[in-house]
Design a protein around this motif. Structure first.
Motif, PDB file in Angstrom:
ATOM      1  N   LEU A 121     -12.914  -2.169  -5.912  1.00  0.00           N
ATOM      2  CA  LEU A 121     -12.843  -3.176  -7.595  1.00  0.00           C
ATOM      3  C   LEU A 121     -10.919  -3.513  -7.973  1.00  0.00           C
ATOM      4  O   LEU A 121     -10.884  -4.035  -8.324  1.00  0.00           O
ATOM      5  N   GLY A 122     -10.461  -2.208  -7.205  1.00  0.00           N
ATOM      6  CA  GLY A 122      -9.402  -2.404  -7.622  1.00  0.00           C
ATOM      7  C   GLY A 122      -8.818  -3.519  -6.998  1.00  0.00           C
ATOM      8  O   GLY A 122      -7.382  -4.258  -7.517  1.00  0.00           O
ATOM      9  N   GLU A 123      -9.022  -4.341  -5.773  1.00  0.00           N
ATOM     10  CA  GLU A 123      -8.739  -5.307  -5.084  1.00  0.00           C
ATOM     11  C   GLU A 123      -9.521  -6.209  -5.831  1.00  0.00           C
ATOM     12  O   GLU A 123      -8.434  -7.354  -6.625  1.00  0.00           O
ATOM     13  N   LYS A 124     -10.036  -6.324  -6.210  1.00  0.00           N
ATOM     14  CA  LYS A 124     -10.062  -8.032  -6.926  1.00  0.00           C
ATOM     15  C   LYS A 124      -9.859  -7.714  -8.246  1.00  0.00           C
ATOM     16  O   LYS A 124      -9.863  -8.749  -9.152  1.00  0.00           O
ATOM     17  N   VAL A 125      -9.629  -6.398  -9.399  1.00  0.00           N
ATOM     18  CA  VAL A 125      -9.484  -6.949 -10.512  1.00  0.00           C
ATOM     19  C   VAL A 125      -7.851  -7.385 -10.504  1.00  0.00           C
ATOM     20  O   VAL A 125      -7.048  -7.758 -11.514  1.00  0.00           O
ATOM     21  N   LEU A 126      -7.066  -6.837  -9.236  1.00  0.00           N
ATOM     22  CA  LEU A 126      -5.363  -6.841  -9.745  1.00  0.00           C
ATOM     23  C   LEU A 126      -5.808  -8.292  -8.998  1.00  0.00           C
ATOM     24  O   LEU A 126      -5.042  -9.185 -10.044  1.00  0.00           O
ATOM     25  N   GLN A 127      -6.843  -9.299  -8.475  1.00  0.00           N
ATOM     26  CA  GLN A 127      -6.223 -10.102  -7.555  1.00  0.00           C
ATOM     27  C   GLN A 127      -6.846 -11.190  -9.345  1.00  0.00           C
ATOM     28  O   GLN A 127      -6.143 -12.038  -9.046  1.00  0.00           O
ATOM     29  N   ASN A 128      -7.931 -10.970  -9.707  1.00  0.00           N
ATOM     30  CA  ASN A 128      -7.894 -11.496 -10.977  1.00  0.00           C
ATOM     31  C   ASN A 128      -6.874 -11.513 -11.621  1.00  0.00           C
ATOM     32  O   ASN A 128      -6.701 -12.886 -12.259  1.00  0.00           O
ATOM     33  N   ALA A 129      -6.068 -10.729 -11.910  1.00  0.00           N
ATOM     34  CA  ALA A 129      -4.650 -10.201 -13.346  1.00  0.00           C
ATOM     35  C   ALA A 129      -3.835 -11.485 -12.840  1.00  0.00           C
ATOM     36  O   ALA A 129      -3.181 -11.883 -13.205  1.00  0.00           O
ATOM     37  N   LEU A 130      -3.681 -11.030 -11.232  1.00  0.00           N
ATOM     38  CA  LEU A 130      -2.880 -11.767 -10.797  1.00  0.00           C
ATOM     39  C   LEU A 130      -3.011 -13.470 -10.734  1.00  0.00           C
ATOM     40  O   LEU A 130      -2.167 -14.444 -10.995  1.00  0.00           O
ATOM     41  N   ASP A 131      -4.156 -13.830 -10.231  1.00  0.00           N
ATOM     42  CA  ASP A 131      -4.200 -15.064 -10.610  1.00  0.00           C
ATOM     43  C   ASP A 131      -4.439 -15.478 -12.056  1.00  0.00           C
ATOM     44  O   ASP A 131      -3.937 -17.172 -12.367  1.00  0.00           O
ATOM     45  N   LYS A 132      -4.410 -15.306 -13.091  1.00  0.00           N
ATOM     46  CA  LYS A 132      -4.371 -15.840 -14.511  1.00  0.00           C
ATOM     47  C   LYS A 132      -2.885 -15.910 -14.999  1.00  0.00           C
ATOM     48  O   LYS A 132      -2.410 -16.525 -15.444  1.00  0.00           O
ATOM     49  N   ALA A 133      -1.331 -14.997 -14.329  1.00  0.00           N
ATOM     50  CA  ALA A 133      -0.413 -14.564 -14.819  1.00  0.00           C
ATOM     51  C   ALA A 133       0.205 -15.724 -13.614  1.00  0.00           C
ATOM     52  O   ALA A 133       1.138 -15.702 -13.505  1.00  0.00           O
ATOM     53  N   GLU A 134      -0.315 -16.641 -12.416  1.00  0.00           N
ATOM     54  CA  GLU A 134      -0.158 -17.476 -11.296  1.00  0.00           C
ATOM     55  C   GLU A 134       0.446 -16.590 -10.522  1.00  0.00           C
ATOM     56  O   GLU A 134       1.872 -17.441 -10.444  1.00  0.00           O
ATOM     57  N   TRP A 135       0.799 -15.842 -10.243  1.00  0.00           N
ATOM     58  CA  TRP A 135       1.977 -14.884  -9.319  1.00  0.00           C
ATOM     59  C   TRP A 135       0.899 -14.278  -8.615  1.00  0.00           C
ATOM     60  O   TRP A 135      -0.014 -14.230  -8.015  1.00  0.00           O
ATOM     61  N   GLU A 136       1.938 -14.276  -7.048  1.00  0.00           N
ATOM     62  CA  GLU A 136       1.510 -14.215  -5.538  1.00  0.00           C
ATOM     63  C   GLU A 136       1.258 -12.628  -5.350  1.00  0.00           C
ATOM     64  O   GLU A 136       2.823 -11.519  -6.234  1.00  0.00           O
ATOM     65  N   PRO A 137       1.093 -11.886  -4.849  1.00  0.00           N
ATOM     66  CA  PRO A 137       0.653 -10.207  -4.611  1.00  0.00           C
ATOM     67  C   PRO A 137       2.219  -9.769  -4.496  1.00  0.00           C
ATOM     68  O   PRO A 137       3.334  -9.119  -4.823  1.00  0.00           O
ATOM     69  N   GLN A 138       3.775 -10.508  -3.749  1.00  0.00           N
ATOM     70  CA  GLN A 138       4.365 -10.148  -2.979  1.00  0.00           C
ATOM     71  C   GLN A 138       5.139 -10.006  -4.027  1.00  0.00           C
ATOM     72  O   GLN A 138       6.941 -10.017  -4.022  1.00  0.00           O
ATOM     73  N   SER A 139       5.007 -10.614  -5.345  1.00  0.00           N
ATOM     74  CA  SER A 139       6.063 -10.462  -6.618  1.00  0.00           C
ATOM     75  C   SER A 139       5.961  -9.535  -7.343  1.00  0.00           C
ATOM     76  O   SER A 139       6.836  -9.270  -8.181  1.00  0.00           O
ATOM     77  N   LEU A 140       5.669  -7.818  -6.391  1.00  0.00           N
ATOM     78  CA  LEU A 140       5.236  -7.014  -7.308  1.00  0.00           C
ATOM     79  C   LEU A 140       6.246  -6.442  -6.964  1.00  0.00           C
ATOM     80  O   LEU A 140       6.571  -5.980  -5.836  1.00  0.00           O
ATOM     81  N   ASP A 141       6.572  -5.403  -7.259  1.00  0.00           N
ATOM     82  CA  ASP A 141       8.142  -4.006  -7.519  1.00  0.00           C
ATOM     83  C   ASP A 141       7.164  -3.245  -8.109  1.00  0.00           C
ATOM     84  O   ASP A 141       8.074  -2.012  -7.146  1.00  0.00           O
ATOM     85  N   TYR A 142       6.491  -2.904  -8.524  1.00  0.00           N
ATOM     86  CA  TYR A 142       5.859  -1.859  -8.649  1.00  0.00           C
ATOM     87  C   TYR A 142       4.214  -1.609  -8.803  1.00  0.00           C
ATOM     88  O   TYR A 142       3.428  -1.886  -9.320  1.00  0.00           O
ATOM     89  N   ILE A 143       3.603  -0.335  -8.392  1.00  0.00           N
ATOM     90  CA  ILE A 143       2.428  -0.431  -8.769  1.00  0.00           C
ATOM     91  C   ILE A 143       1.818   0.749  -9.063  1.00  0.00           C
ATOM     92  O   ILE A 143       2.261   1.754  -8.295  1.00  0.00           O
ATOM     93  N   ILE A 144       1.242   1.127 -10.425  1.00  0.00           N
ATOM     94  CA  ILE A 144       0.666   1.646 -11.057  1.00  0.00           C
ATOM     95  C   ILE A 144      -0.964   1.954 -10.681  1.00  0.00           C
ATOM     96  O   ILE A 144      -1.386   1.175 -11.447  1.00  0.00           O
ATOM     97  N   THR A 145      -1.246   2.468 -10.004  1.00  0.00           N
ATOM     98  CA  THR A 145      -3.158   3.052  -9.974  1.00  0.00           C
ATOM     99  C   THR A 145      -3.643   4.572 -11.422  1.00  0.00           C
ATOM    100  O   THR A 145      -2.816   5.568 -10.715  1.00  0.00           O
ATOM    101  N   VAL A 146      -4.135   4.059 -11.957  1.00  0.00           N
ATOM    102  CA  VAL A 146      -4.898   5.246 -12.576  1.00  0.00           C
ATOM    103  C   VAL A 146      -6.705   5.264 -12.814  1.00  0.00           C
ATOM    104  O   VAL A 146      -7.325   4.938 -12.331  1.00  0.00           O
ATOM    105  N   SER A 147      -6.432   6.895 -12.270  1.00  0.00           N
ATOM    106  CA  SER A 147      -8.419   6.988 -12.440  1.00  0.00           C
ATOM    107  C   SER A 147      -8.010   8.929 -12.789  1.00  0.00           C
ATOM    108  O   SER A 147      -7.532   9.459 -12.181  1.00  0.00           O
TER     109      SER A 147
END
Length: 350
Positions: free
Chosen positions: A82-108
Motif C-alpha cells: 500500500l505504501g508503494e502504491k500510494v506514494l506513486q499515486n501522489a507522485l503522479d498527481k504532482a508530476e514529481w520523480e521519486p528521486q526529487s524527495l528529500d524527506y520521507i515520513i511514514t505514520v502508522s
C-alpha cells in the motif's frame, strides 16, 4: 519561507465488504452469546454510519483466530504494498520523480515493523540514499496531521526541498476475536483499512495550499481515553465512551484561540478538514458548528465510504477538498484527535 501541500492521494486495500456482508460474519462471531447482546452488537454496526469497510485481508480471515504474529506478518506485507502504491499515486498527481524527495515520513499505529516502512519504500522506489527518514508511531488518528507538521518544520528550515507523508493503517489486524468488550466491538464497527499520502514542498515554484500555522492541543490527565494495550493476542483497542464529551467540552478552546492567533474567526474559514473519528464525534462537532454556516459533509462522506482509517482518514478528506480546486485566498482548518489525549491542527490558505 512558505511550505505548501502539493498533492494528496489515497490507495485502498484489495478486499472490502458492505455492512450487510459484515453482519453475516458477526453472526458467526457472536455464536453462543445472548440474543439481547447480539442485537445490541448488530445495532452498533448498523448505526456506525459506515457503508463499506476495506481490509488488507479477506473479511472472513479477519474473523479467524490468528495469532498476533500471523496478523502482524500480514500487516507488514500489505503495508509495504500500500505504501508503494500510494506514494506513486501522489507522485503522479504532482508530476514529481521519486528521486526529487528529500524527506520521507511514514505514520502508522496498527502494526509493528522494524525496519520501518520508509526503509522498504526507499529500496522499492529507489529513493535517494541521503533522504531523511522519520517513522511516526503511537500517535493514532492524529498522526496524519502530525506527519504534516513535522514535514512542514523540516521544509521551513530547508528551502527548496520536498517531503512525502505516507499513512498506512490496518485496524483489521488489531481485531480481537475473543474480546467481546465494547471498545473492541465499536472499533470493529467504525474502523477500516487504508493508506494516504500527501506531498509538501518549500520550492517557490511548486503550487498548493500554504501551511500558515500549526499547533497541538494536549488534554491533561486523559491518557487513558484512547490507544492500544499490547496483549499476547495483539493490539487491544482502548476507547473511552467519554471521548465525544471530552472533545465537546474543549472544542471552543481548540478552535477559536488557534484562529485568533492568526487574526481569524471561524467565519473566515472556508473548508473544515476534520478527521472522521466516528458517528458520535461527527455529531458532536456538527452540533458545535450549528448556526455558524459551516459543514463537515466531506468528513461524513469519507466515514460513510471507508470508515475510520486512523491516521490516513483526514488525508482522504484533504484530498476531496484539494480535488475541488479551491479559489485563491480560501482557507481550511485540518483537525484530528489521537491518543495522549491530544488534538492536532493545521491552518491552510490556497
Amino acid at each position: 519561507m512558505s511550505v505548501k501541500i502539493i498533492a494528496a492521494a489515497k490507495q485502498l486495500p484489495e478486499y472490502s465488504a458492505s455492512t450487510e456482508e459484515i453482519l453475516e460474519l458477526v453472526d458467526g462471531w457472536m455464536a453462543g452469546q445472548e440474543d439481547r447482546f447480539i442485537r445490541k452488537v448488530k445495532k452498533i454496526f448498523e448505526g456506525a454510519a459506515v457503508d463499506r469497510r476495506y481490509s488488507i485481508m479477506h473479511p472472513e480471515e479477519a474473523f479467524t483466530a490468528t495469532s498476533f504474529e500471523e496478523k502482524n506478518d500480514i500487516y507488514s506485507r500489505e503495508a509495504i504494498k500500500l505504501g508503494e502504491k500510494v506514494l506513486q499515486n501522489a507522485l503522479d498527481k504532482a508530476e514529481w520523480e521519486p528521486q526529487s524527495l528529500d524527506y520521507i515520513i511514514t505514520v502508522s499505529c496498527t502494526g509493528i515493523m522494524i525496519p520501518s516502512l520508509d526503509a522498504y519504500l526507499i529500496n522499492k522506489m529507489n529513493l535517494r540514499q541521503d533522504i531523511v527518514r522519520l517513522p511516526v508511531t503511537e500517535m493514532g488518528c492524529a498522526a496524519g496531521i502530525s506527519g504534516i507538521i513535522y514535514a512542514k518544520n523540516f521544509l521551513k528550515a530547508n528551502p527548496g526541498k520536498r517531503a512525502a507523508v505516507i499513512a498506512v493503517e490496518a485496524p483489521s489486524a488489531t481485531f480481537q476475536l475473543d474480546d467481546y468488550s465494547m471498545p473492541n466491538i465499536v472499533s470493529a464497527a467504525i474502523f477500516g483499512d487504508g493508506s494516504a499520502c500527501c506531498l509538501l514542498s518549500s520550492y517557490e515554484d511548486d503550487n498548493g495550499p500554504e501551511i500558515i500555522d500549526e499547533q497541538m492541543y494536549h488534554f491533561y490527565d486523559a491518557e487513558h481515553m484512547m490507544g492500544f494495550k499490547l496483549t499476547n493476542s495483539g493490539l487491544q483497542m482502548v476507547l473511552d465512551v467519554e471521548v465525544p464529551e471530552k472533545i465537546a467540552s474543549h472544542f471552543e478552546d481548540i478552535i477559536h484561540p488557534f484562529l485568533e492567533k492568526n487574526d481569524l474567526r471561524i467565519d473566515d474559514v472556508d473548508h473544515l478538514i476534520f478527521h472522521p473519528g466516528g458517528k458520535k464525534i461527527i455529531k458532536t462537532v456538527e452540533e458545535l458548528f450549528a448556526g455558524m454556516g459551516k459543514n463537515i459533509d466531506d468528513t461524513k462522506e469519507v466515514l460513510k465510504l471507508y470508515g475510520n482509517m486512523s491516521s490516513a482518514t483526514v488525508l482522504y478528506v484533504l484530498e476531496r477538498i484539494m480535488d475541488t480546486n479551491p479559489a485563491k485566498g480560501e482557507r481550511g482548518v485540518m483537525l484530528s484527535f489521537g491518543p495522549g489525549f491530544s488534538a492536532q491542527r493545521v491552518l491552510l490558505q490556497w
